[in-house]
Write an enzyme that holds these catalytic residues in place. Structure first.
Site, PDB file in Angstrom:
ATOM      1  N   ASP A 147       0.812  -1.211   0.000  1.00  0.00           N
ATOM      2  CA  ASP A 147       0.000   0.000   0.000  1.00  0.00           C
ATOM      3  C   ASP A 147       0.848   1.264   0.000  1.00  0.00           C
ATOM      4  OD1 ASP A 147      -2.636  -0.467  -0.366  1.00  0.00           O
ATOM      5  OD2 ASP A 147      -3.278   0.196   1.605  1.00  0.00           O
ATOM      6  N   ASP A 155     -12.369  -7.116   9.365  1.00  0.00           N
ATOM      7  CA  ASP A 155     -12.545  -8.549   9.596  1.00  0.00           C
ATOM      8  C   ASP A 155     -13.808  -8.825  10.414  1.00  0.00           C
ATOM      9  OD1 ASP A 155     -11.421  -7.251  11.747  1.00  0.00           O
ATOM     10  OD2 ASP A 155      -9.886  -8.748  12.146  1.00  0.00           O
TER      11      ASP A 155
END
Length: 730
Positions: A138, A442
């Protein structure tokens, strides 16, 4: 005809269930009695503000305790039999797996550590042609790309070496750092030395590139173009002359632009999801943090013992392994092992609909992330509305094709899929892939999967499947906790709140209670702050908040406290941990409730009001020698942010003042019988948090509490006592 032996067995832990349910029954009676006592006393006299605050704290603790019992109601234990799987399935019949590894900042997540994770994944004991490893960078850093190319070159020697000699530790850094006197066959020692020299050379080259700094000069995490690079064994693809098959390694750096929201880790995972769909399109995905190395090379086969079991595979979304860490000290003062989560809560959810998604170390079914959108009869145009304008991506959904030849046209398409604009007007992050809206992608994604009727499995093998790097500094531990709790509260304050959204789902009551508990867990901040300040302030002024010791109702409060401690101790001992873990967990829980839950709550409220933007700061994986020495010796490192440290020191200072002055007062006026509960509470807080007292007064090393923080905390404590006294007396 006799049924073939199963690939897995999941059995209830009946002994634990009996203990847990008996405790829940008796404890609920005691809590009901406490509430009755409080309410009945309110009818006899008008309750004071301190009494109302104490009762509110007790109600919050009672509700959260009740919700937490869902984790303990039906604990399960699972085991697998990979040898049976291999008897029934040959290598060609095993499903392919894509491995997703995310990194963001080479300064906090050193490239060498990422390389070791990548190499351990490439060397897993699984058919190499069925493995593809995708690395999301990233940061778009040239150093990380260089490190991946070096890792690929070294893997051409490392993977065959591990396969030939059956190496069990397939992370090269850990393998070469351990003492090894095994004899694994002729030529092993000579080959090992050759590989070790190559590893040291690779390590040196990456370190030199890192210290040179040229590759970091144009490093911009917020603004860079998309870049996709595929590393694979071309000689094998061309003519089949290479005898050892190699997994494919794919480097992906998605486009970043300040004008577009990139959705943190969930956004990075969705880019890998789309790119992998075009290249390998494996039916299963393993997600790993950049420091979570594959410790047991057979974890993929263990996961497949569940995923390809015909009895459960139709609605099984993911298999979650526990997160374990290689750098934990014996004292584990920061509860880095997350014992309560991975040894108590998740096995408890295994007996329900399955554990929550836990960020790393899980094998996900690709189909589950598409939900019900991708069906055989789904219209092509409708799929493009959901998945975006790429015709090739939509076509790949109905094909299990593994692209052996990655053409320039295919690479161009993957860069398009990794662009900022691609997700505009689509359902990515809303109904498809890993879901956005929360920093805790998550938790939110797993919650939605369970709401839709999918199930999950928690599997905790005797040999850890994955080993990561635990935080070894108080500051990092508490700030990481605040980020998790902020993410949970973002879901709580949304229309997807488990309190209401779960009512419409196919989720069981107990499973919903587990999610509600996690979503409301940050509310522990209120009782911890109230019970660490209000009873102490009242002790100073001789105002009782609890029954006298001679009063029979005092036994109710005593029972609740003592049985809670004994139940916690029973859980610690039953999971194989020493008694000191029980004490350490209470200390770090108080710290997290005071700081992590409070900061998480404040950040979530500010984001809800639009006063603050969501931000994700990677946990620092770099630790200096001094920091590690403190941690290994069981000493807290109080070199922390003033915002983190000051509240903790203030609470301890306040309790010290109130205990000393209040106890003296009770001796003088003879009110010990009436004030014992508050004296004990202050004493208990100080005993649990003794390391803070030690850091303030006795320690002289660099890890001690800074004098400036001590003085600031003393001033805040004095101010609180002055203003609190005015309110109580008014």
């Amino acid at each position: 005809m006799e049924a073939p032996p199963p690939y897995n067995l999941c059995n209830p832990n009946k002994k634990s269930a009996i203990i847990n349910r008996s405790y829940a029954l008796l404890h609920s009676i005691a809590i009901t009695s406490l509430i009755f006592y409080r309410l009945s006393s309110f009818f006899h006299s008008t309750p004071s503000l301190p009494l109302l605050l104490a009762f509110t704290s007790e109600l919050i603790l009672s509700v959260l305790w009740l919700l937490s019992q869902a984790f303990l109601w039906r604990p399960f234990t699972c085991q697998t039999f990979p040898e049976r799987l291999l008897q029934d399935k040959n290598d060609d019949e095993l499903p392919a797996i894509d491995v997703f590894i995310c990194t963001a900042d080479p300064e906090k997540e050193p490239p060498l550590e990422v390389m070791n994770t990548v190499l351990s994944a490439m060397a897993m004991d699984y058919p190499a042609e069925k493995l593809s490893v995708y690395v999301s960078d990233d940061g778009g850093c040239g150093l990380t790309l260089y490190a991946m190319k070096e890792a690929w070159e070294f893997s051409r020697y490392w993977v065959p070496f591990c396969t030939r000699f059956g190496i069990k530790t397939r992370c090269p850094k850990l393998y070469f750092s351990r003492f090894d006197d095994e004899f694994l066959g002729q030529g092993y020692e000579a080959e090992k030395e050759k590989i070790k020299l190559k590893y040291k050379l690779m390590e040196k080259q990456v370190q030199e590139a890192e210290s040179n700094g040229k590759m970091l000069e144009e490093f911009n995490t917020k603004n860079h173009p998309a870049h996709v690079e595929v590393m694979q064994d071309e000689s094998h693809n061309a003519n089949g002359t290479n005898q050892v098959k190699m997994p494919r390694l794919v480097y992906v750096s998605r486009e970043k632009n300040p004008s577009y929201h990139h959705h943190f880790k969930a956004g990075a995972l969705n880019v890998l999801f789309r790119v992998s769909n075009m290249i390998s399109n494996s039916p299963y995905i393993l997600v790993l943090d950049c420091d979570m190395r594959c410790n047991d090379p057979t974890s993929a086969k263990q996961a497949m013992c569940f995923h390809i079991d015909p009895k459960i595979n139709s609605n099984l979304a993911f298999v979650q392994f526990p997160q374990k860490f290689h750098n934990l000290s014996k004292m584990d003062i920061y509860d880095g092992q997350l014992r309560s989560t991975f040894l108590v809560k998740w096995p408890g959810m295994d007996g329900l609909q399955g554990p929550m998604l836990s960020g790393s170390g899980f094998y996900m079914k690709r189909k589950a992330l598409y939900r019900d959108i991708v069906q055989e009869d789904t219209d092509f145009t409708q799929l493009k509305q959901y998945l975006g304008p790429s015709n090739e991506l939509v076509k790949s959904l109905k094909s299990a094709k593994y692209n052996t030849d990655v053409t320039s046209r295919l690479l161009e398409e993957t860069r398009f899929l990794a662009s900022c604009k691609y997700e505009e007007g689509t359902q990515w992050g809303k109904q498809v892939g890993f879901l956005y809206m929360s920093l805790l992608e998550d938790y939110f994604t797993g919650f939605n999967l369970h709401c839709e009727g999918w199930k999950s499995i928690f599997y905790n093998p005797s040999s850890p499947a994955f080993l990561g790097t635990a935080t070894t500094k108080l500051n990092d531990t508490l700030l990481q906790g605040s980020r998790w709790n902020c993410g949970a509260l973002q879901v709580t304050f949304s229309r997807f709140s488990p309190l209401i959204y779960g009512l419409k789902s196919r989720m069981s009551l107990l499973q919903r209670m587990c999610y509600v508990y996690l979503s409301l867990q940050p509310f522990y901040f209120f009782p911890i702050w109230c019970l660490a300040t209000i009873p102490q302030l009242c002790l100073l002024h001789g105002i009782p908040l609890y029954p006298k010791v001679s009063n029979s109702w005092f036994m109710v409060f005593s029972y609740i406290f003592i049985m809670s401690q004994l139940k916690h101790l029973e859980e610690v001992l039953s999971t194989g941990d020493p008694i000191r873990t029980w004490w350490n967990e209470q200390r770090i829980w108080m710290m997290k409730a005071s700081i992590s839950y409070t900061i998480g709550m404040l950040n979530a409220v500010l984001k809800l009001l639009g006063l603050k933007e969501a931000n994700f700061v990677p946990t620092n994986k770099v630790a200096d020698d001094e920091q590690i020495t403190f941690y290994q010796n069981g000493l807290f490192n109080f070199q922390a942010s003033t915002v983190v440290l000051t509240p903790l020191i203030t609470l301890v200072t306040l309790n010290m003042i109130c205990l000393a002055a209040g106890a003296t007062r009770t001796i003088v006026d003879g009110s010990f019988n009436a004030m014992f509960g508050q004296i004990f509470l202050s004493f208990y807080v100080l005993m649990v948090q003794y390391p803070l007292i030690d850091g303030m007064i006795f320690r002289k090393d660099k890890g001690r509490v800074p004098t400036s923080v001590t003085l600031l905390s003393l001033a805040i404590s004095a101010s609180f006592l002055c203003f609190g006294s005015l309110i109580i007396k008014s």
